[in-house]
Design a protein around this motif. Sequence first.
Motif, PDB file in Angstrom:
ATOM      1  N   ALA A 103      14.729  53.862 -12.943  1.00  0.00           N
ATOM      2  CA  ALA A 103      13.618  54.819 -12.906  1.00  0.00           C
ATOM      3  C   ALA A 103      13.840  55.812 -11.778  1.00  0.00           C
ATOM      4  N   TYR A 104      13.729  57.109 -12.130  1.00  0.00           N
ATOM      5  CA  TYR A 104      13.943  58.163 -11.138  1.00  0.00           C
ATOM      6  C   TYR A 104      12.789  59.142 -11.165  1.00  0.00           C
ATOM      7  N   LEU A 105      12.520  59.675  -9.957  1.00  0.00           N
ATOM      8  CA  LEU A 105      11.578  60.775  -9.760  1.00  0.00           C
ATOM      9  C   LEU A 105      12.277  61.839  -8.939  1.00  0.00           C
ATOM     10  N   PHE A 148      12.069  51.551  -2.913  1.00  0.00           N
ATOM     11  CA  PHE A 148      12.422  52.943  -3.198  1.00  0.00           C
ATOM     12  C   PHE A 148      13.660  53.322  -2.379  1.00  0.00           C
ATOM     13  N   LYS A 149      14.516  54.143  -3.020  1.00  0.00           N
ATOM     14  CA  LYS A 149      15.654  54.722  -2.321  1.00  0.00           C
ATOM     15  C   LYS A 149      15.645  56.213  -2.575  1.00  0.00           C
ATOM     16  N   ALA A 150      15.600  57.014  -1.486  1.00  0.00           N
ATOM     17  CA  ALA A 150      15.504  58.470  -1.606  1.00  0.00           C
ATOM     18  C   ALA A 150      16.816  59.120  -1.154  1.00  0.00           C
ATOM     19  N   VAL A 155      15.514  63.080  -4.633  1.00  0.00           N
ATOM     20  CA  VAL A 155      15.625  62.181  -5.778  1.00  0.00           C
ATOM     21  C   VAL A 155      15.268  60.774  -5.292  1.00  0.00           C
ATOM     22  N   VAL A 156      14.274  60.151  -5.940  1.00  0.00           N
ATOM     23  CA  VAL A 156      13.810  58.821  -5.549  1.00  0.00           C
ATOM     24  C   VAL A 156      14.057  57.853  -6.699  1.00  0.00           C
ATOM     25  N   ARG A 157      14.832  56.802  -6.376  1.00  0.00           N
ATOM     26  CA  ARG A 157      15.050  55.756  -7.363  1.00  0.00           C
ATOM     27  C   ARG A 157      14.023  54.650  -7.108  1.00  0.00           C
TER      28      ARG A 157
END
Length: 552
Positions: free
Chosen positions: A25-27, A114-116, A134-136
């Motif tokens: 999932a990405y934002l 979360f990883k940004a 980009v946040v995973r």
Amino acid sequence: MEAKITRTPTDIVDPGYLFAQLADAYLVFNADGIAVFANQTYLRLFDRLPEDVIGQAIHLLPEFVALAKAPYGSTWLTEISGNLEVGQARSTRYFRFDLPPIGKDKPRRRFWKFKASRVLENPGNVGTDRTFLVVRVSDVTARAEAETVAQREKARLRSQAQLRQIVADETAARLRTQQEEFAVALAFAKVGAWELDPQTGQITCTEQCKINLGLTASDALSEQRLFTELIAPEFREEARARMERALAERRHFETEYQVTSFYPEQRWLLVRGQGQFDENGTLRAILGFTIDITARKRTELEQRQQTIVEREAREESDRYALAMDHFVSAVTHELRSPLSAITSWADLLARTRDVAHLDQAAAALQRNARQLGLMVDDLLDTGAIVSGKLSVNRAPVAFEALISEVLSDLKWEAQRKSIDIVSELEPCGVTGDEARLKQIVWNLLSNAIKFTQKGTITIALQSDDGQAVLRVQDTGCGIEASALPRVFDRFEQVRSDVAGRIGGLGLGLWLVKNLVSMHGGTVDVESEGPGHGCVFRVSLPLRASGELSNVA
């Protein structure tokens, strides 16, 4: 010759489409922290539509709100928003954010990480400086729960020595906490604990125990000091006796006493204790506690006093009721006697013209009418005194001359009973109502004649320390010591068994007391008991020199 590869449009892959289909999932947020893209996995994971996400600020999305509340979450958000350089990445710790329930189930418990990363829009274009965040979003629930299980397993596998130490430390900590809480509770309840060493007589006690005894924290306490200084003298013997009896019977003891340290204030303590014995029966120690029961004791004493007052009031009421019954009976009898005599002599005069009976009848009529008038006057004066309407017209009075007039009026009555009257009158001037003063003397002297069958009545007047002191002493029936306090009560006629029945309304001495009080004086009575007569003493202020002859 190298072969040339020709690509058709169908061979070209859309990176955006592939990004949208990734399993993770990405934002994607622009430089202002506004969501510009969310892949399908993210939307399915949180059950959202693109329009629910695109255009939303990062700090408004629910999962990021939950992250901000987690430890170090707000720091991570601040760092990725302003300090994260292109090509750098930052990860969060695990944090909890529950998904909405399905149907009627409870919310689904989930842990996230979360990883940004910050990237350029198009690295191939020179001069492009627009960046994206980009946040995973990773669901790490299984890993977090596994780590929790692993941590629990590690804790379970600790060595027995470590476990014993931990348990010992925890037990000691709990014990200290309980002791502190217990000490606070004891202090709040004003309860002090103590221990007495029977070998040395020294008493070890808590600070509250010393406070209860009126001591300071540095004061030493011993059995000797307790029983010779601190316990009030009237309680020492009973307190020691109770303790010794209980120790002899190997049971607990309880006693209450006052503490001398707080005199004149009354401070009460309740003390309970019990002996501790060795196997061979030797007394090892005496343990106990003290409780400040001052408030309770005051209430008990007040209630006891109130009970006594109420009992005395009931007794007084009953006594007045009996006295009223006697008064009604006495009034009926006493009024009937002179009325019967008057009626009888009037009938005799109407039926006979014998002159020999005329003087005797006139004397009897005068005597009974006068007696009737005196009783009516007493009744009227009683009502006036009770209602506060009795007036006293003050004027200078030669008290000795007034007493002589009363003696002259009552001389025949004393002679009729063969009673000698001795008068010793010094000149004494007073200020008062002549009629009321005469009423005082009349009642005292007639009372003495009434209760004296034979003997002597002495009436004396003398000045003493600014007072005119009238003394009327008889050799009559006397009064019991227990009855003396009631002599001046209304409706009371104290009789002696040797006196027989003596008439009267029981108002004369009550009137004397009130009339004397209205003149600023005092009256009292003494008697050595039945058969020894009585002495009535009236003290009135002497008239000051130069006082006007008429005082309103």
